[in-house]
Design a protein around this motif. Structure first.
Motif, PDB file in Angstrom:
ATOM      1  N   ASP A 127       0.834  -1.203   0.000  1.00 44.36           N
ATOM      2  CA  ASP A 127       0.000   0.000   0.000  1.00 44.36           C
ATOM      3  C   ASP A 127       0.868   1.251   0.000  1.00 44.36           C
ATOM      4  OD1 ASP A 127      -2.245  -1.587   0.070  1.00 44.36           O
ATOM      5  OD2 ASP A 127      -2.516  -1.433   2.250  1.00 44.36           O
ATOM      6  N   SER A 128       1.941   1.223   0.769  1.00 44.66           N
ATOM      7  CA  SER A 128       2.843   2.371   0.851  1.00 44.66           C
ATOM      8  C   SER A 128       3.512   2.633  -0.489  1.00 44.66           C
ATOM      9  CB  SER A 128       3.900   2.115   1.926  1.00 44.66           C
ATOM     10  OG  SER A 128       4.845   3.160   1.966  1.00 44.66           O
ATOM     11  N   ASP A 129       3.878   1.554  -1.196  1.00 44.21           N
ATOM     12  CA  ASP A 129       4.511   1.720  -2.507  1.00 44.21           C
ATOM     13  C   ASP A 129       3.585   2.414  -3.485  1.00 44.21           C
ATOM     14  OD1 ASP A 129       6.750   0.463  -1.534  1.00 44.21           O
ATOM     15  OD2 ASP A 129       6.298  -1.491  -2.436  1.00 44.21           O
ATOM     16  N   VAL A 130       2.306   2.085  -3.422  1.00 39.82           N
ATOM     17  CA  VAL A 130       1.330   2.720  -4.322  1.00 39.82           C
ATOM     18  C   VAL A 130       1.203   4.201  -4.005  1.00 39.82           C
ATOM     19  CG1 VAL A 130      -1.101   2.787  -5.010  1.00 39.82           C
ATOM     20  CG2 VAL A 130       0.056   0.580  -4.737  1.00 39.82           C
ATOM     21  N   LYS A 131       1.116   4.512  -2.723  1.00 40.22           N
ATOM     22  CA  LYS A 131       0.959   5.914  -2.323  1.00 40.22           C
ATOM     23  C   LYS A 131       2.171   6.754  -2.717  1.00 40.22           C
ATOM     24  CE  LYS A 131      -2.031   4.911   1.640  1.00 40.22           C
ATOM     25  NZ  LYS A 131      -2.131   4.932   3.126  1.00 40.22           N
ATOM     26  N   LYS A 132       3.363   6.173  -2.641  1.00 43.09           N
ATOM     27  CA  LYS A 132       4.586   6.929  -2.913  1.00 43.09           C
ATOM     28  C   LYS A 132       4.946   6.969  -4.403  1.00 43.09           C
ATOM     29  CE  LYS A 132       6.750   5.837   1.549  1.00 43.09           C
ATOM     30  NZ  LYS A 132       7.897   5.151   2.212  1.00 43.09           N
ATOM     31  N   ALA A 133       4.288   6.164  -5.205  1.00 45.85           N
ATOM     32  CA  ALA A 133       4.655   6.081  -6.622  1.00 45.85           C
ATOM     33  C   ALA A 133       4.368   7.393  -7.342  1.00 45.85           C
ATOM     34  CB  ALA A 133       3.891   4.935  -7.292  1.00 45.85           C
ATOM     35  N   PRO A 134       5.313   7.887  -8.143  1.00 47.20           N
ATOM     36  CA  PRO A 134       5.061   9.077  -8.954  1.00 47.20           C
ATOM     37  C   PRO A 134       3.889   8.840  -9.904  1.00 47.20           C
ATOM     38  CG  PRO A 134       7.402   8.523  -8.928  1.00 47.20           C
ATOM     39  CD  PRO A 134       6.666   7.371  -8.318  1.00 47.20           C
ATOM     40  N   GLY A 135       3.262   9.890 -10.297  1.00 45.47           N
ATOM     41  CA  GLY A 135       2.067   9.785 -11.124  1.00 45.47           C
ATOM     42  C   GLY A 135       2.225   8.930 -12.353  1.00 45.47           C
ATOM     43  N   GLN A 136       3.365   9.084 -13.071  1.00 46.59           N
ATOM     44  CA  GLN A 136       3.544   8.332 -14.309  1.00 46.59           C
ATOM     45  C   GLN A 136       3.752   6.833 -14.076  1.00 46.59           C
ATOM     46  OE1 GLN A 136       5.647  10.470 -12.976  1.00 46.59           O
ATOM     47  NE2 GLN A 136       7.799  10.218 -13.656  1.00 46.59           N
ATOM     48  N   TYR A 137       4.104   6.445 -12.826  1.00 49.73           N
ATOM     49  CA  TYR A 137       4.330   5.019 -12.507  1.00 49.73           C
ATOM     50  C   TYR A 137       3.222   4.409 -11.654  1.00 49.73           C
ATOM     51  CZ  TYR A 137       9.087   6.158 -13.986  1.00 49.73           C
ATOM     52  OH  TYR A 137      10.187   6.580 -14.690  1.00 49.73           O
ATOM     53  N   LYS A 138       2.303   5.247 -11.206  1.00 50.08           N
ATOM     54  CA  LYS A 138       1.306   4.771 -10.245  1.00 50.08           C
ATOM     55  C   LYS A 138       0.465   3.625 -10.800  1.00 50.08           C
ATOM     56  CE  LYS A 138      -0.339   7.705  -7.405  1.00 50.08           C
ATOM     57  NZ  LYS A 138       0.082   7.122  -6.098  1.00 50.08           N
ATOM     58  N   LYS A 139       0.099   3.705 -12.076  1.00 49.73           N
ATOM     59  CA  LYS A 139      -0.747   2.664 -12.667  1.00 49.73           C
ATOM     60  C   LYS A 139      -0.031   1.309 -12.661  1.00 49.73           C
ATOM     61  CE  LYS A 139      -3.659   1.754 -16.709  1.00 49.73           C
ATOM     62  NZ  LYS A 139      -4.104   2.285 -18.031  1.00 49.73           N
ATOM     63  N   ARG A 140       1.262   1.325 -13.022  1.00 45.14           N
ATOM     64  CA  ARG A 140       2.022   0.066 -13.044  1.00 45.14           C
ATOM     65  C   ARG A 140       2.234  -0.473 -11.639  1.00 45.14           C
ATOM     66  NH1 ARG A 140       7.969   0.139 -15.471  1.00 45.14           N
ATOM     67  NH2 ARG A 140       8.461   0.773 -13.333  1.00 45.14           N
ATOM     68  N   VAL A 141       2.515   0.430 -10.690  1.00 42.75           N
ATOM     69  CA  VAL A 141       2.719  -0.001  -9.313  1.00 42.75           C
ATOM     70  C   VAL A 141       1.419  -0.549  -8.727  1.00 42.75           C
ATOM     71  CG1 VAL A 141       3.309   0.769  -6.977  1.00 42.75           C
ATOM     72  CG2 VAL A 141       4.615   1.608  -8.935  1.00 42.75           C
ATOM     73  N   GLN A 142       0.305   0.077  -9.081  1.00 41.57           N
ATOM     74  CA  GLN A 142      -0.993  -0.416  -8.607  1.00 41.57           C
ATOM     75  C   GLN A 142      -1.273  -1.820  -9.145  1.00 41.57           C
ATOM     76  OE1 GLN A 142      -3.348   1.307  -6.451  1.00 41.57           O
ATOM     77  NE2 GLN A 142      -4.048  -0.823  -6.399  1.00 41.57           N
ATOM     78  N   LYS A 143      -0.899  -2.036 -10.408  1.00 38.78           N
ATOM     79  CA  LYS A 143      -1.095  -3.373 -11.002  1.00 38.78           C
ATOM     80  C   LYS A 143      -0.265  -4.413 -10.258  1.00 38.78           C
ATOM     81  CE  LYS A 143      -0.591  -5.989 -15.300  1.00 38.78           C
ATOM     82  NZ  LYS A 143      -0.100  -5.976 -16.703  1.00 38.78           N
ATOM     83  N   ASP A 144       1.019  -4.061  -9.979  1.00 40.20           N
ATOM     84  CA  ASP A 144       1.874  -4.983  -9.226  1.00 40.20           C
ATOM     85  C   ASP A 144       1.298  -5.240  -7.835  1.00 40.20           C
ATOM     86  OD1 ASP A 144       3.585  -5.025 -11.375  1.00 40.20           O
ATOM     87  OD2 ASP A 144       5.014  -3.594 -10.513  1.00 40.20           O
ATOM     88  N   HIS A 145       0.753  -4.196  -7.223  1.00 39.62           N
ATOM     89  CA  HIS A 145       0.139  -4.312  -5.899  1.00 39.62           C
ATOM     90  C   HIS A 145      -1.023  -5.289  -5.927  1.00 39.62           C
ATOM     91  CE1 HIS A 145      -3.133  -3.173  -3.149  1.00 39.62           C
ATOM     92  NE2 HIS A 145      -2.180  -2.807  -2.281  1.00 39.62           N
TER      93      HIS A 145
END
Length: 312
Positions: free
Chosen positions: A53-71
C-alpha cells in the motif's frame, strides 16, 4: 517389503525358492512442510500488504498505474496462497503447511537420473496437491506425503539382499577333490543361488513390483578359459562329455598359486518395475560375487585307477 527368489536348485532341473519380508523406511521427496502459526502468518502478511500500500501511495504519477497493477497481483497471490488467513490471525497453535520438495533425498551426487526423478516427483505431488499452503489446526496431521511408484521401487531395490552364488564342480579327483588341466570342469549353481528375484513394496495406496532376472553364471579364473550359458547343469554318472552348457578349462595347475586356483563366480541381475500409480521403468543392475578356491592338478600327478576322472 516382500522379496522372493527362485533358484536353480542343484542345476539339474530341481528348483528352489525363498521369500522374506523387510521393513524399509522411504523418506518422501515432496510433502507439506510445517511453517508459521496462524498468528505469525497474519502478522507477516499484514506487514507485506502495508508495504505494498505504501509503494502505491509513494509512486510518482507516471508510474502509479504500473505499481498499482503490481500491488493488486501480489495481493491476489497472497490471498490465494493463504486462503482466509485472517480467520486464523489469533491462533498460535495451528500452522500453515507449505508444499516442499527435498532434492537431497534423491542423492543428487550419485543419482544419474536426479533431475528427471525430481521433476517427476514434483509434478506428481503438485498435481495431487494443488494448494500451495494448507491450514492444519493444532493436533491434526498434514496430508499424507506422496511417495511415487518410482521412488518406492528404487528404495526397495537398494534394500534387496540377493544371496551370493554358490556352485558345485566336476571332476573332483583325489583327496583334495581336484579338477584337471585340459579337461572341461563342469560348473553349476547350487543352493539358493537365485535365477530371478521379485520384490514388492507398498507405501500408502501405492505398490511397486520389481522383477529381476539373470542370464546366468559368469566365470573367471587365472589360467582358465570359461564357456558358460545359463546356470549350468549338475553332473551325474553317465552324462556325455560336452553336454554341459557351463564349463571352465585350465591350462596350468594351481601349484604356482599355492595349491588352489581362485574361481570367481558372478551373477548380474537386470531389473524393471511396475507400480499401481502408473509408473514403470528399469533399475540399476546388481551383481553378486563369490570365490571358490579350486585345486587344479596335472592328470599325470594323480592316480585315477583307470577310471573316468569324473567318477573318482
Amino acid at each position: 517389503m516382500t522379496t522372493a527368489g527362485s533358484g536353480g536348485g542343484d542345476g539339474g532341473g530341481v528348483t528352489s525358492s525363498s521369500s522374506s519380508s523387510t521393513e524399509v523406511t522411504v523418506a518422501p521427496v515432496c510433502f507439506y512442510k510445517p511453517g508459521d502459526t496462524g498468528a505469525e502468518a497474519a502478522q507477516g502478511i499484514g506487514r507485506v500488504k502495508e508495504q505494498l500500500d505504501s509503494d502505491v501511495k509513494k509512486a510518482p504519477g507516471q508510474y502509479k498505474k504500473r505499481v498499482q497493477k503490481d500491488h493488486d497481483e501480489a495481493t491476489q497471490r497472497i490471498d490465494k496462497n493463504y486462503p482466509d488467513y485472517e480467520s486464523h490471525k489469533d491462533d498460535t497453535q495451528g500452522r500453515w503447511y507449505g508444499r516442499y520438495c527435498d532434492a537431497s533425498r534423491l542423492s543428487p551426487g550419485t543419482n544419474p537420473t536426479f533431475k528427471e526423478d525430481l521433476e517427476k516427483e514434483r509434478k506428481a505431488f503438485y498435481e495431487a496437491n494443488p494448494d500451495q499452503n494448507i491450514w492444519v489446526p493444532a493436533g491434526q496431521q498434514a496430508p499424507r506425503p506422496y511417495i511415487s511408484g518410482t521412488r518406492l521401487a528404487k528404495v526397495a531395490w537398494e534394500a534387496v539382499k540377493i544371496p551370493a552364488p554358490t556352485v558345485e564342480t566336476n571332476p573332483k579327483v583325489g583327496p583334495q577333490g581336484a579338477t584337471l588341466v585340459g579337461m572341461d570342469t563342469w560348473v553349476w549353481a547350487t543352493g539358493n543361488t537365485p535365477t530371478s528375484v521379485t520384490a514388492k513394496a507398498t507405501a500408502g495406496s501405492t505398490t511397486a513390483t520389481i522383477t529381476a532376472g539373470s542370464s546366468g553364471l559368469q566365470l573367471s579364473a587365472p589360467d582358465g578359459k570359461a564357456s558358460c550359458t545359463g546356470f549350468g547343469i549338475a553332473w551325474h554318472s553317465g552324462m556325455p562329455e560336452g553336454s554341459s552348457p557351463c564349463t571352465i578349462s585350465f591350462n596350468r595347475s594351481s601349484a604356482h598359486l599355492g595349491g588352489t586356483t581362485p574361481l570367481t563366480i558372478k551373477v548380474a541381475y537386470s531389473a524393471s518395475y511396475t507400480a499401481t500409480d502408473g509408473n514403470t521403468g528399469t533399475l540399476p543392475a546388481i551383481t553378486t560375487t563369490s570365490t571358490v578356491n579350486l585345486p587344479v592338478a596335472e592328470v599325470q600327478t594323480l592316480t585315477t585307477n583307470g577310471k573316468n576322472p569324473r567318477q573318482n
